[in-house]
Design an enzyme around this catalytic site. Sequence first.
Site, PDB file in Angstrom:
ATOM      1  N   VAL A  76      63.238 -36.080  38.973  1.00 16.97           N
ATOM      2  CA  VAL A  76      61.917 -36.709  39.101  1.00 16.97           C
ATOM      3  C   VAL A  76      61.824 -37.596  40.341  1.00 16.97           C
ATOM      4  O   VAL A  76      60.950 -38.454  40.435  1.00 16.97           O
ATOM      5  CB  VAL A  76      61.558 -37.534  37.835  1.00 16.97           C
ATOM      6  CG1 VAL A  76      61.451 -36.637  36.620  1.00 16.97           C
ATOM      7  CG2 VAL A  76      62.578 -38.638  37.604  1.00 16.97           C
ATOM      8  N   LYS A 109      72.453 -25.579  49.455  1.00 17.56           N
ATOM      9  CA  LYS A 109      72.207 -24.380  50.272  1.00 17.56           C
ATOM     10  C   LYS A 109      73.320 -23.356  50.083  1.00 17.56           C
ATOM     11  O   LYS A 109      73.076 -22.150  50.106  1.00 17.56           O
ATOM     12  CB  LYS A 109      72.073 -24.740  51.749  1.00 17.56           C
ATOM     13  CG  LYS A 109      70.627 -24.941  52.169  1.00 17.56           C
ATOM     14  CD  LYS A 109      70.018 -26.261  51.782  1.00 17.56           C
ATOM     15  CE  LYS A 109      69.129 -26.307  50.605  1.00 17.56           C
ATOM     16  NZ  LYS A 109      68.597 -27.631  50.281  1.00 17.56           N
ATOM     17  N   GLY A 121      80.304 -52.114  51.713  1.00 16.19           N
ATOM     18  CA  GLY A 121      79.831 -53.061  52.724  1.00 16.19           C
ATOM     19  C   GLY A 121      78.683 -53.891  52.168  1.00 16.19           C
ATOM     20  O   GLY A 121      77.806 -53.361  51.477  1.00 16.19           O
ATOM     21  N   HIS A 159      60.066  -8.271  69.593  1.00 14.55           N
ATOM     22  CA  HIS A 159      59.607  -7.332  68.562  1.00 14.55           C
ATOM     23  C   HIS A 159      60.756  -6.442  68.134  1.00 14.55           C
ATOM     24  O   HIS A 159      61.479  -5.952  68.994  1.00 14.55           O
ATOM     25  CB  HIS A 159      58.469  -6.468  69.109  1.00 14.55           C
ATOM     26  CG  HIS A 159      58.038  -5.411  68.130  1.00 14.55           C
ATOM     27  ND1 HIS A 159      57.287  -5.705  67.013  1.00 14.55           N
ATOM     28  CD2 HIS A 159      58.308  -4.078  68.074  1.00 14.55           C
ATOM     29  CE1 HIS A 159      57.085  -4.586  66.328  1.00 14.55           C
ATOM     30  NE2 HIS A 159      57.697  -3.588  66.943  1.00 14.55           N
ATOM     31  N   VAL A 163      56.880 -35.023  30.444  1.00 16.86           N
ATOM     32  CA  VAL A 163      58.001 -35.153  29.505  1.00 16.86           C
ATOM     33  C   VAL A 163      58.036 -36.576  28.943  1.00 16.86           C
ATOM     34  O   VAL A 163      58.020 -37.550  29.693  1.00 16.86           O
ATOM     35  CB  VAL A 163      59.340 -34.798  30.194  1.00 16.86           C
ATOM     36  CG1 VAL A 163      60.516 -35.077  29.273  1.00 16.86           C
ATOM     37  CG2 VAL A 163      59.328 -33.336  30.630  1.00 16.86           C
TER      38      VAL A 163
HETATM   39  P1  FAD Z   1      72.837 -40.706  51.985  1.00 11.92           P
HETATM   40  O1  FAD Z   1      73.065 -39.307  52.412  1.00 11.92           O
HETATM   41  O2  FAD Z   1      72.502 -40.953  50.580  1.00 11.92           O
HETATM   42  O3  FAD Z   1      74.110 -41.537  52.431  1.00 11.92           O
HETATM   43  C1  FAD Z   1      74.263 -42.893  52.160  1.00 11.92           C
HETATM   44  C2  FAD Z   1      75.738 -43.228  52.103  1.00 11.92           C
HETATM   45  O4  FAD Z   1      75.879 -44.640  52.062  1.00 11.92           O
HETATM   46  C3  FAD Z   1      76.441 -42.707  50.851  1.00 11.92           C
HETATM   47  O5  FAD Z   1      77.637 -42.082  51.206  1.00 11.92           O
HETATM   48  C4  FAD Z   1      76.685 -43.964  50.019  1.00 11.92           C
HETATM   49  O6  FAD Z   1      77.860 -43.864  49.222  1.00 11.92           O
HETATM   50  C5  FAD Z   1      76.882 -44.997  51.116  1.00 11.92           C
HETATM   51  N1  FAD Z   1      76.608 -46.377  50.707  1.00 11.92           N
HETATM   52  C6  FAD Z   1      75.504 -46.871  50.087  1.00 11.92           C
HETATM   53  N2  FAD Z   1      75.591 -48.204  49.934  1.00 11.92           N
HETATM   54  C7  FAD Z   1      76.787 -48.552  50.455  1.00 11.92           C
HETATM   55  C8  FAD Z   1      77.452 -49.792  50.597  1.00 11.92           C
HETATM   56  N3  FAD Z   1      76.878 -50.935  50.223  1.00 11.92           N
HETATM   57  N4  FAD Z   1      78.674 -49.793  51.155  1.00 11.92           N
HETATM   58  C9  FAD Z   1      79.254 -48.636  51.572  1.00 11.92           C
HETATM   59  N5  FAD Z   1      78.664 -47.442  51.484  1.00 11.92           N
HETATM   60  C10 FAD Z   1      77.440 -47.410  50.937  1.00 11.92           C
HETATM   61  N6  FAD Z   1      67.287 -33.213  52.754  1.00 11.92           N
HETATM   62  C11 FAD Z   1      67.021 -32.323  53.736  1.00 11.92           C
HETATM   63  O7  FAD Z   1      66.593 -32.724  54.817  1.00 11.92           O
HETATM   64  N7  FAD Z   1      67.218 -30.979  53.545  1.00 11.92           N
HETATM   65  C12 FAD Z   1      67.677 -30.482  52.376  1.00 11.92           C
HETATM   66  O8  FAD Z   1      67.840 -29.272  52.233  1.00 11.92           O
HETATM   67  C13 FAD Z   1      67.963 -31.385  51.328  1.00 11.92           C
HETATM   68  N8  FAD Z   1      68.428 -30.935  50.133  1.00 11.92           N
HETATM   69  C14 FAD Z   1      68.745 -31.832  49.159  1.00 11.92           C
HETATM   70  C15 FAD Z   1      69.219 -31.348  47.944  1.00 11.92           C
HETATM   71  C16 FAD Z   1      69.560 -32.231  46.929  1.00 11.92           C
HETATM   72  C17 FAD Z   1      70.076 -31.690  45.620  1.00 11.92           C
HETATM   73  C18 FAD Z   1      69.430 -33.638  47.152  1.00 11.92           C
HETATM   74  C19 FAD Z   1      69.828 -34.606  46.089  1.00 11.92           C
HETATM   75  C20 FAD Z   1      68.946 -34.124  48.344  1.00 11.92           C
HETATM   76  C21 FAD Z   1      68.586 -33.228  49.360  1.00 11.92           C
HETATM   77  N9  FAD Z   1      68.078 -33.670  50.586  1.00 11.92           N
HETATM   78  C22 FAD Z   1      67.765 -32.772  51.567  1.00 11.92           C
HETATM   79  C23 FAD Z   1      67.861 -35.113  50.866  1.00 11.92           C
HETATM   80  C24 FAD Z   1      68.998 -35.647  51.719  1.00 11.92           C
HETATM   81  O9  FAD Z   1      70.218 -35.459  51.041  1.00 11.92           O
HETATM   82  C25 FAD Z   1      68.757 -37.120  52.000  1.00 11.92           C
HETATM   83  O10 FAD Z   1      67.485 -37.284  52.593  1.00 11.92           O
HETATM   84  C26 FAD Z   1      69.814 -37.658  52.961  1.00 11.92           C
HETATM   85  O11 FAD Z   1      71.104 -37.505  52.419  1.00 11.92           O
HETATM   86  C27 FAD Z   1      69.557 -39.139  53.264  1.00 11.92           C
HETATM   87  O12 FAD Z   1      70.490 -39.579  54.176  1.00 11.92           O
HETATM   88  P2  FAD Z   1      70.958 -41.102  54.237  1.00 11.92           P
HETATM   89  O13 FAD Z   1      72.004 -41.137  55.302  1.00 11.92           O
HETATM   90  O14 FAD Z   1      69.795 -41.981  54.323  1.00 11.92           O
HETATM   91  O15 FAD Z   1      71.634 -41.399  52.825  1.00 11.92           O
HETATM   92  P1  AMP Z   2      60.100 -35.145  44.005  1.00  8.99           P
HETATM   93  O1  AMP Z   2      59.639 -36.559  44.091  1.00  8.99           O
HETATM   94  O2  AMP Z   2      59.574 -34.237  45.091  1.00  8.99           O
HETATM   95  O3  AMP Z   2      61.588 -35.027  43.841  1.00  8.99           O
HETATM   96  O4  AMP Z   2      59.474 -34.534  42.672  1.00  8.99           O
HETATM   97  C1  AMP Z   2      59.643 -35.104  41.415  1.00  8.99           C
HETATM   98  C2  AMP Z   2      58.581 -34.544  40.505  1.00  8.99           C
HETATM   99  O5  AMP Z   2      58.837 -34.964  39.159  1.00  8.99           O
HETATM  100  C3  AMP Z   2      57.157 -35.016  40.840  1.00  8.99           C
HETATM  101  O6  AMP Z   2      56.357 -33.894  41.113  1.00  8.99           O
HETATM  102  C4  AMP Z   2      56.707 -35.764  39.574  1.00  8.99           C
HETATM  103  O7  AMP Z   2      55.331 -35.537  39.273  1.00  8.99           O
HETATM  104  C5  AMP Z   2      57.590 -35.146  38.491  1.00  8.99           C
HETATM  105  N1  AMP Z   2      57.763 -36.007  37.304  1.00  8.99           N
HETATM  106  C6  AMP Z   2      58.063 -37.336  37.279  1.00  8.99           C
HETATM  107  N2  AMP Z   2      58.163 -37.795  35.993  1.00  8.99           N
HETATM  108  C7  AMP Z   2      57.935 -36.729  35.178  1.00  8.99           C
HETATM  109  C8  AMP Z   2      57.883 -36.525  33.752  1.00  8.99           C
HETATM  110  N3  AMP Z   2      58.123 -37.525  32.875  1.00  8.99           N
HETATM  111  N4  AMP Z   2      57.612 -35.280  33.268  1.00  8.99           N
HETATM  112  C9  AMP Z   2      57.400 -34.248  34.112  1.00  8.99           C
HETATM  113  N5  AMP Z   2      57.412 -34.376  35.462  1.00  8.99           N
HETATM  114  C10 AMP Z   2      57.681 -35.587  36.005  1.00  8.99           C
END
Ligand code: FAD
Ligand code: AMP
Length: 475
Positions: free
Chosen positions: A277, A58, A122, A451, A245
């Site tokens: 993907v 963001k 952990g 508004h 792909v």
């Molecule tokens: P995570 O945030 O993945 O946290 C898990 C933590 O556990 C990590 O720090 C990891 O290192 C730790 N961990 C794992 N296993 C162990 C272990 N055995 N011991 C110790 N530590 C461990 N979601 C939104 O809602 N809005 C968004 O705008 C958004 N944008 C995103 C953009 C990107 C590029 C990506 C990649 C994701 C985005 N997401 C967004 C998704 C969001 O980041 C995830 O849904 C969210 O982080 C999940 O939270 P979580 O706590 O389940 O896991």
């Molecule tokens: P998301 O699960 O929302 O992160 O989206 C991942 C996207 O990647 C999905 O829309 C899939 O259809 C697409 N995807 C997965 N594998 C391939 C591939 N080999 N080539 C092109 N698109 C893919």
Amino acid sequence: MSRSFDVVVIGAGPAGYIAAIRAAQYGKKVACIDEWKNRDGGNAFGGTCLNAGCIPSKALLESSELFYRTKHEFKKHGIKTGKIELDLATMQKRRASIVRQFTGGIAGLLKANKIEGLVGHGRLLAKNNIEFTSISGDVEIIEAMNVILAPGSTPIEIPIANFDHKNIVDSWDALEFDHVPERLGVVGAGVIGLEIGSIWSRLGSEVTILEAMDDFLFMADQDITRIAANDFKKQGLDIRLGANVTEAEVSKNGVEVSYGDKDGIQSIEVDKLVVAVGRRPYTDNLFSNDVGIQLDERGFIIVDDECRTCIKNVYAIGDCVRGPMLAHKGSEEGVMAADLIAGQAAEVNYDIIPSVIYTSPEIAWVGKTEAEVKALGQPYKVGSFPFAASGRAKAMEQTSGMTKIISSKYDDEILGVHIVGPMAGELIAEAVLAMEFSASTEDIQRTIHAHPSLAEAIHEASLSVDNRALNFPNK
Ligand code: FAD
Ligand code: AMP
């Protein structure tokens, strides 16, 4: 003697740290273990969301949009500028500093709530013991009355395009580029692929997004995605649907990407390829085999509606369990798990989880799409309102998009709200609240909206459900 806690949370992402804080609010003795390591080698709380996901993406979406709008829209407002230049190093420094402030903030929150923040790995053992391995390698067995597993997820790696983290990269790498790739390829037109593609396209990359499916954003309402697809095209994003792909090979000049579409095998060359993907639950070395935790065929930890695993007093929340991989979904599950541990009643309303895509225009929705309602055979009504008729959107020079509301024909209860347009991610909150209270469109029709505001689009769309829109001709 080993240390013991009322609650041990593994993972300090938005699911885990929120669960830890809520448990501590009940006076529980809580530890939260996290092993996250940033690219500079430093550890940080906050998980994917704060370090490599929601927050840094963001930050860059905001900066890149300002850059794009300064170049393309300022003239219309009567603002003359000199030459607009990109200082990517400063933009990236700002992104990193926001991440640092927020991850530091989580460490502060844990401390303020008297939660033991443990940096390291952990692993759940039998009888709810936790093996904690600190970053210096010391191993300690910790006793836990209750365990909350919140290990999150990790990018899916496909064998035809393995990450080398230089040319073929994941979404985290793509948020930390130190130069703008001239030609950027993205595999996957999902939420992450579109956000990453938008950032670099606005900063000057020629972006090609290859998506295997024929439908664009199949999970969203198709009236909304049609508008978004058009706008993305105008912005120069080249989104190729039905493009599967099949190979990616690093060459002298970049990455040679092959894909199959309806016309056969095609290929493009890009400087960098982002593989977006999807993500898989991250449960590597999370529990010993004798614990008995069960995974489904896609690797998600199996839980019931209350996030209980099949092991007594062991919960799993966030990206590692079924449901959308969204930060706010994980956080609400964290609150629920902690409430249940404290003996309170708690539930997550999985039917009313908002989704937001932070592209321009933004896309946001909650509830069912029109296609889903139709498939249920449920009689329904639809209303909509275009941002072109919104005074506030016009003043903002952001008139593309619409708000669409679907309600039941029986009792007018709102079934779904879909927005593409300015600040859709903020506007959707009104719809979420309305649906949480089982509101009808008439409830919104009779609610006074300021508004001129973008929120009036929700008001007018509600009115339009009953052909009573006031600022736009009815059907
Ligand atoms: P995570 O945030 O993945 O946290 C898990 C933590 O556990 C990590 O720090 C990891 O290192 C730790 N961990 C794992 N296993 C162990 C272990 N055995 N011991 C110790 N530590 C461990 N979601 C939104 O809602 N809005 C968004 O705008 C958004 N944008 C995103 C953009 C990107 C590029 C990506 C990649 C994701 C985005 N997401 C967004 C998704 C969001 O980041 C995830 O849904 C969210 O982080 C999940 O939270 P979580 O706590 O389940 O896991
Ligand atoms: P998301 O699960 O929302 O992160 O989206 C991942 C996207 O990647 C999905 O829309 C899939 O259809 C697409 N995807 C997965 N594998 C391939 C591939 N080999 N080539 C092109 N698109 C893919």
